[in-house]
Scaffold this motif. Sequence first.
Motif, short mmCIF file in Angstrom:
data_model
loop_
_atom_site.label_atom_id
_atom_site.label_comp_id
_atom_site.label_asym_id
_atom_site.label_seq_id
_atom_site.Cartn_x
_atom_site.Cartn_y
_atom_site.Cartn_z
N LEU A 1 9.42 -18.55 56.90
CA LEU A 1 8.75 -17.90 58.03
C LEU A 1 7.60 -18.74 58.56
O LEU A 1 6.54 -18.23 58.92
N GLY A 2 7.80 -20.06 58.59
CA GLY A 2 6.80 -20.95 59.16
C GLY A 2 5.63 -21.27 58.25
O GLY A 2 4.71 -21.96 58.65
N MET A 3 5.66 -20.77 57.01
CA MET A 3 4.59 -21.08 56.06
C MET A 3 5.20 -21.75 54.83
O MET A 3 6.31 -21.43 54.43
N SER A 4 4.43 -22.66 54.25
CA SER A 4 4.92 -23.40 53.09
C SER A 4 4.99 -22.51 51.85
O SER A 4 4.19 -21.60 51.67
N ARG A 5 5.98 -22.82 51.03
CA ARG A 5 6.08 -22.25 49.67
C ARG A 5 6.08 -23.45 48.75
O ARG A 5 6.86 -24.37 48.91
N ILE A 6 5.20 -23.42 47.77
CA ILE A 6 5.06 -24.53 46.84
C ILE A 6 5.63 -24.09 45.49
O ILE A 6 5.12 -23.14 44.88
N HIS A 7 6.68 -24.78 45.05
CA HIS A 7 7.32 -24.49 43.77
C HIS A 7 6.84 -25.53 42.77
O HIS A 7 7.06 -26.74 42.96
N SER B 1 2.78 -18.99 47.68
CA SER B 1 3.15 -18.74 49.07
C SER B 1 2.00 -17.99 49.74
O SER B 1 1.02 -17.65 49.10
N ALA B 2 2.14 -17.73 51.04
CA ALA B 2 1.09 -17.05 51.79
C ALA B 2 1.64 -15.79 52.44
O ALA B 2 2.74 -15.79 52.98
N SER B 3 0.86 -14.73 52.37
CA SER B 3 1.16 -13.50 53.08
C SER B 3 0.01 -13.28 54.07
O SER B 3 -1.16 -13.31 53.66
N PRO B 4 0.30 -13.10 55.35
CA PRO B 4 -0.80 -12.98 56.32
C PRO B 4 -1.84 -11.92 55.96
O PRO B 4 -3.03 -12.14 56.12
N GLU B 5 -1.42 -10.77 55.44
CA GLU B 5 -2.36 -9.69 55.14
C GLU B 5 -2.82 -9.67 53.70
O GLU B 5 -3.80 -9.01 53.38
N GLU B 6 -2.10 -10.36 52.80
CA GLU B 6 -2.43 -10.28 51.37
C GLU B 6 -3.02 -11.57 50.80
O GLU B 6 -3.43 -11.61 49.66
N GLY B 7 -3.02 -12.65 51.58
CA GLY B 7 -3.59 -13.91 51.11
C GLY B 7 -2.57 -14.76 50.39
O GLY B 7 -1.36 -14.55 50.50
N LEU B 8 -3.05 -15.73 49.63
CA LEU B 8 -2.16 -16.60 48.88
C LEU B 8 -1.67 -15.86 47.64
O LEU B 8 -2.42 -15.15 46.98
N MET B 9 -0.38 -16.05 47.36
CA MET B 9 0.27 -15.31 46.29
C MET B 9 0.87 -16.25 45.27
O MET B 9 1.35 -17.33 45.62
N ASN B 10 0.87 -15.83 44.02
CA ASN B 10 1.58 -16.50 42.93
C ASN B 10 2.75 -15.59 42.60
O ASN B 10 2.60 -14.63 41.87
N GLY B 11 3.90 -15.88 43.21
CA GLY B 11 5.03 -14.94 43.11
C GLY B 11 4.69 -13.68 43.88
O GLY B 11 4.44 -13.72 45.07
N ARG B 12 4.64 -12.54 43.17
CA ARG B 12 4.28 -11.26 43.82
C ARG B 12 2.83 -10.86 43.56
O ARG B 12 2.38 -9.82 44.02
N ASP B 13 2.11 -11.66 42.80
CA ASP B 13 0.73 -11.34 42.45
C ASP B 13 -0.24 -12.18 43.27
O ASP B 13 0.08 -13.30 43.67
N ARG C 1 -1.87 -19.81 59.04
CA ARG C 1 -1.07 -20.99 58.70
C ARG C 1 -1.37 -21.43 57.27
O ARG C 1 -2.52 -21.41 56.83
N PHE C 2 -0.33 -21.79 56.55
CA PHE C 2 -0.46 -22.39 55.22
C PHE C 2 0.58 -23.49 55.13
O PHE C 2 1.78 -23.22 55.12
N ASP C 3 0.14 -24.73 55.11
CA ASP C 3 1.04 -25.88 55.10
C ASP C 3 0.73 -26.78 53.91
O ASP C 3 -0.43 -27.02 53.58
N CYS C 4 1.79 -27.28 53.31
CA CYS C 4 1.69 -28.30 52.28
C CYS C 4 2.73 -29.35 52.64
O CYS C 4 3.93 -29.07 52.63
N GLU C 5 2.27 -30.54 53.00
CA GLU C 5 3.17 -31.60 53.44
C GLU C 5 2.81 -32.90 52.74
O GLU C 5 1.65 -33.11 52.38
N LEU C 6 3.80 -33.76 52.59
CA LEU C 6 3.53 -35.09 52.06
C LEU C 6 2.67 -35.86 53.07
O LEU C 6 2.85 -35.71 54.28
#
Length: 199
Positions: A79-85, A104-116, A142-147
Amino acid sequence: MRIPQINPFRKGFTLVEIAVSSVLISVVALGMGIILVQSQKTVNKQQIIEHVNIYGQEAIRRVSEEIRRAVDVRVTSLLGMSRIHLELPGGNNVPGQKNMMTISASPEEGLMNGRDPLLTTRGVYNAFHYGDLNNHNYLIKRFDCELVPASEGLSGKLSRNFYDLKLQIDVITINSAGEEVFTPLEFHRRVFAVAAYIS
């Protein structure tokens, strides 16, 4: 002896004087109330901006730490935001099972570690929320992680382990015309995945 005449209508104020003074007091009280409400809105906005600044800096710092210690880093987009595995060292002592973390990032919940939530206050509450009530007057845009691009002089294995982290949180306020005004706060950090480079 002469008795002074007392006019019962001479004492006190007239009805017109009382009405005029009441109107003046009401206007002054209303003006003070408006000033108080506006100053409270300004203070609230400043407190929210301070909260978002602290959250953004701490979130970027925490993600950087996790990337540095990860032995494997993969980045996808949802959804246009980075997920870092991340594969972290020190597995779960179960053969064949890896110690994984997904940020990952949730617009209303902030940065998440899985579901937490990635960051918590007192170990329980989501640190993205301001106070006990989240008015949703700010969100992650926006939350981006790029090389880091090769044009920056990096090459080989080094270029595959250097990341640009970008986080943008918009603070939303309502102006006097009733329109939403967005104040973007941006956080940026370059991070080197040391453990992934060494492994």
